[in-house]
Enzyme design. Structure first.
Site, PDB file in Angstrom:
ATOM      1  N   ASP A  35       0.852  -1.207   0.000  1.00 21.13           N
ATOM      2  CA  ASP A  35       0.000   0.000   0.000  1.00 21.13           C
ATOM      3  C   ASP A  35       0.881   1.249   0.000  1.00 21.13           C
ATOM      4  O   ASP A  35       0.691   2.171  -0.803  1.00 21.13           O
ATOM      5  CB  ASP A  35      -0.875  -0.039   1.254  1.00 21.13           C
ATOM      6  CG  ASP A  35      -2.032   0.950   1.235  1.00 21.13           C
ATOM      7  OD1 ASP A  35      -2.678   1.098   2.278  1.00 21.13           O
ATOM      8  OD2 ASP A  35      -2.283   1.547   0.175  1.00 21.13           O
ATOM      9  N   THR A 119      -1.034 -11.397   3.300  1.00 16.73           N
ATOM     10  CA  THR A 119       0.038 -12.282   3.801  1.00 16.73           C
ATOM     11  C   THR A 119       1.197 -11.512   4.429  1.00 16.73           C
ATOM     12  O   THR A 119       2.185 -12.115   4.859  1.00 16.73           O
ATOM     13  CB  THR A 119       0.609 -13.149   2.662  1.00 16.73           C
ATOM     14  OG1 THR A 119       1.247 -12.294   1.701  1.00 16.73           O
ATOM     15  CG2 THR A 119      -0.468 -13.979   2.004  1.00 16.73           C
ATOM     16  N   GLY A 120       1.111 -10.198   4.491  1.00 17.97           N
ATOM     17  CA  GLY A 120       2.180  -9.408   5.127  1.00 17.97           C
ATOM     18  C   GLY A 120       1.734  -8.969   6.503  1.00 17.97           C
ATOM     19  O   GLY A 120       1.564  -9.787   7.413  1.00 17.97           O
TER      20      GLY A 120
HETATM   21  N1  APR Z   1       5.337  -5.136  -4.674  1.00 15.93           N
HETATM   22  C1  APR Z   1       4.743  -6.357  -4.559  1.00 15.93           C
HETATM   23  N2  APR Z   1       4.446  -6.931  -3.378  1.00 15.93           N
HETATM   24  C2  APR Z   1       4.798  -6.247  -2.262  1.00 15.93           C
HETATM   25  C3  APR Z   1       5.418  -4.979  -2.291  1.00 15.93           C
HETATM   26  C4  APR Z   1       5.693  -4.425  -3.568  1.00 15.93           C
HETATM   27  N3  APR Z   1       6.279  -3.221  -3.716  1.00 15.93           N
HETATM   28  N4  APR Z   1       5.630  -4.561  -1.001  1.00 15.93           N
HETATM   29  C5  APR Z   1       5.164  -5.549  -0.209  1.00 15.93           C
HETATM   30  N5  APR Z   1       4.674  -6.565  -0.947  1.00 15.93           N
HETATM   31  C6  APR Z   1       4.075  -7.838  -0.520  1.00 15.93           C
HETATM   32  C7  APR Z   1       4.424  -8.333   0.863  1.00 15.93           C
HETATM   33  O1  APR Z   1       5.698  -8.954   0.865  1.00 15.93           O
HETATM   34  C8  APR Z   1       3.289  -9.328   1.053  1.00 15.93           C
HETATM   35  O2  APR Z   1       3.614 -10.548   0.424  1.00 15.93           O
HETATM   36  O3  APR Z   1       2.672  -7.658  -0.482  1.00 15.93           O
HETATM   37  C9  APR Z   1       2.111  -8.692   0.312  1.00 15.93           C
HETATM   38  C10 APR Z   1       1.043  -8.087   1.207  1.00 15.93           C
HETATM   39  O4  APR Z   1       1.673  -7.545   2.347  1.00 15.93           O
HETATM   40  P1  APR Z   1       1.208  -6.117   2.960  1.00 15.93           P
HETATM   41  O5  APR Z   1       1.602  -5.045   2.023  1.00 15.93           O
HETATM   42  O6  APR Z   1       1.719  -6.064   4.363  1.00 15.93           O
HETATM   43  O7  APR Z   1      -0.383  -6.176   2.950  1.00 15.93           O
HETATM   44  P2  APR Z   1      -1.394  -6.954   3.924  1.00 15.93           P
HETATM   45  O8  APR Z   1      -0.764  -8.130   4.592  1.00 15.93           O
HETATM   46  O9  APR Z   1      -2.624  -7.180   3.079  1.00 15.93           O
HETATM   47  O10 APR Z   1      -1.706  -5.877   5.057  1.00 15.93           O
HETATM   48  C11 APR Z   1      -2.436  -4.719   4.685  1.00 15.93           C
HETATM   49  O11 APR Z   1      -0.761  -3.263   5.540  1.00 15.93           O
HETATM   50  O12 APR Z   1       0.313  -1.697   4.327  1.00 15.93           O
HETATM   51  C12 APR Z   1      -0.705  -1.894   5.200  1.00 15.93           C
HETATM   52  O13 APR Z   1      -2.288  -0.178   4.657  1.00 15.93           O
HETATM   53  C13 APR Z   1      -2.049  -1.573   4.594  1.00 15.93           C
HETATM   54  O14 APR Z   1      -3.169  -1.726   6.691  1.00 15.93           O
HETATM   55  C14 APR Z   1      -2.949  -2.391   5.465  1.00 15.93           C
HETATM   56  C15 APR Z   1      -2.123  -3.645   5.709  1.00 15.93           C
END
Ligand code: APR
Length: 171
Positions: A35, A119-120
């Site tokens: 995000d 998954t993050g």
């Molecule tokens: N490109 C592709 N994938 C990415 C990138 C990128 N630039 N950055 C991170 N990821 C991957 C992470 O490694 C993970 O596998 O995206 C996946 C989702 O992880 P998160 O971004 O942490 O998203 P999520 O687990 O859905 O949590 C959402 O996190 O960033 C905040 O505002 C968001 O509150 C929300 C929460």
């Protein structure tokens, strides 16, 4: 001809596809993880459009322009926070993929890239999330006849291996 599903290790903000999907939070005002990367790369106009959307419920999806990204559109979807698996998380994660595909189909796009939603920071177990992503999209592709390419954009070698192994298996 139905779309080709593939997995790629890349920064999703660099992909020159019609639509990239953002793993957002319910405010749609940006955050960390993918995000944060998408908001940084798209530039400040993105959050101004997001402010007009009135947020997004878990499992739902909303679409904005891509601004400075190579992608023309961004579909923002809010994945479930993993709470042990007994609070409907699997259904909500599947809804993210289905609702994102529905919005992409409305724009008659040909290429679409997903991150590994939830998954993050949201802690969804990777193997289960990968299975839901692949199974849900395979089942829903018929609703998006314009689609030619769906990319699962992985951000680690571990995720890439999980997606490639799952894509190699029939449902
Ligand atoms: N490109 C592709 N994938 C990415 C990138 C990128 N630039 N950055 C991170 N990821 C991957 C992470 O490694 C993970 O596998 O995206 C996946 C989702 O992880 P998160 O971004 O942490 O998203 P999520 O687990 O859905 O949590 C959402 O996190 O960033 C905040 O505002 C968001 O509150 C929300 C929460």
């Amino acid at each position: 001809m139905s779309a080709v599903l593939s997995a790629l290790k890349a920064d999703i903000t660099s992909l020159a596809v019609d639509v990239i999907v953002n793993a957002a939070n319910s405010s749609l005002f940006g955050g960390g993880g993918v995000d944060g990367a998408i908001h940084r790369a798209a530039g400040p106009e993105l959050v101004h459009e997001c402010r007009l959307l009135g947020g997004c419920r878990t499992g739902e999806a909303k679409i904005t322009r891509g601004y400075r990204l190579p992608a023309r559109w961004i579909i923002h979807t809010v994945g479930p926070v993993w709470r042990g698996g007994l609070q409907g998380e699997a259904q909500l994660l599947a809804d993210c993929y289905r609702n994102s595909l529905r919005l992409a189909a409305e724009k008659a796009v040909t290429s679409l890239a997903f991150p590994a939603i939830s998954t993050g920071i949201y802690g969804y177990p990777k193997a289960e999330a990968t299975d839901i992503a692949v199974r849900t999209l395979r089942a829903a592709l018929a609703q998006a006849p314009s689609l030619r390419e769906v990319i699962f954009c992985c951000f680690s070698d571990e995720d890439l291996a999980l997606y490639r192994a799952r894509l190699a298996r029939p449902d």
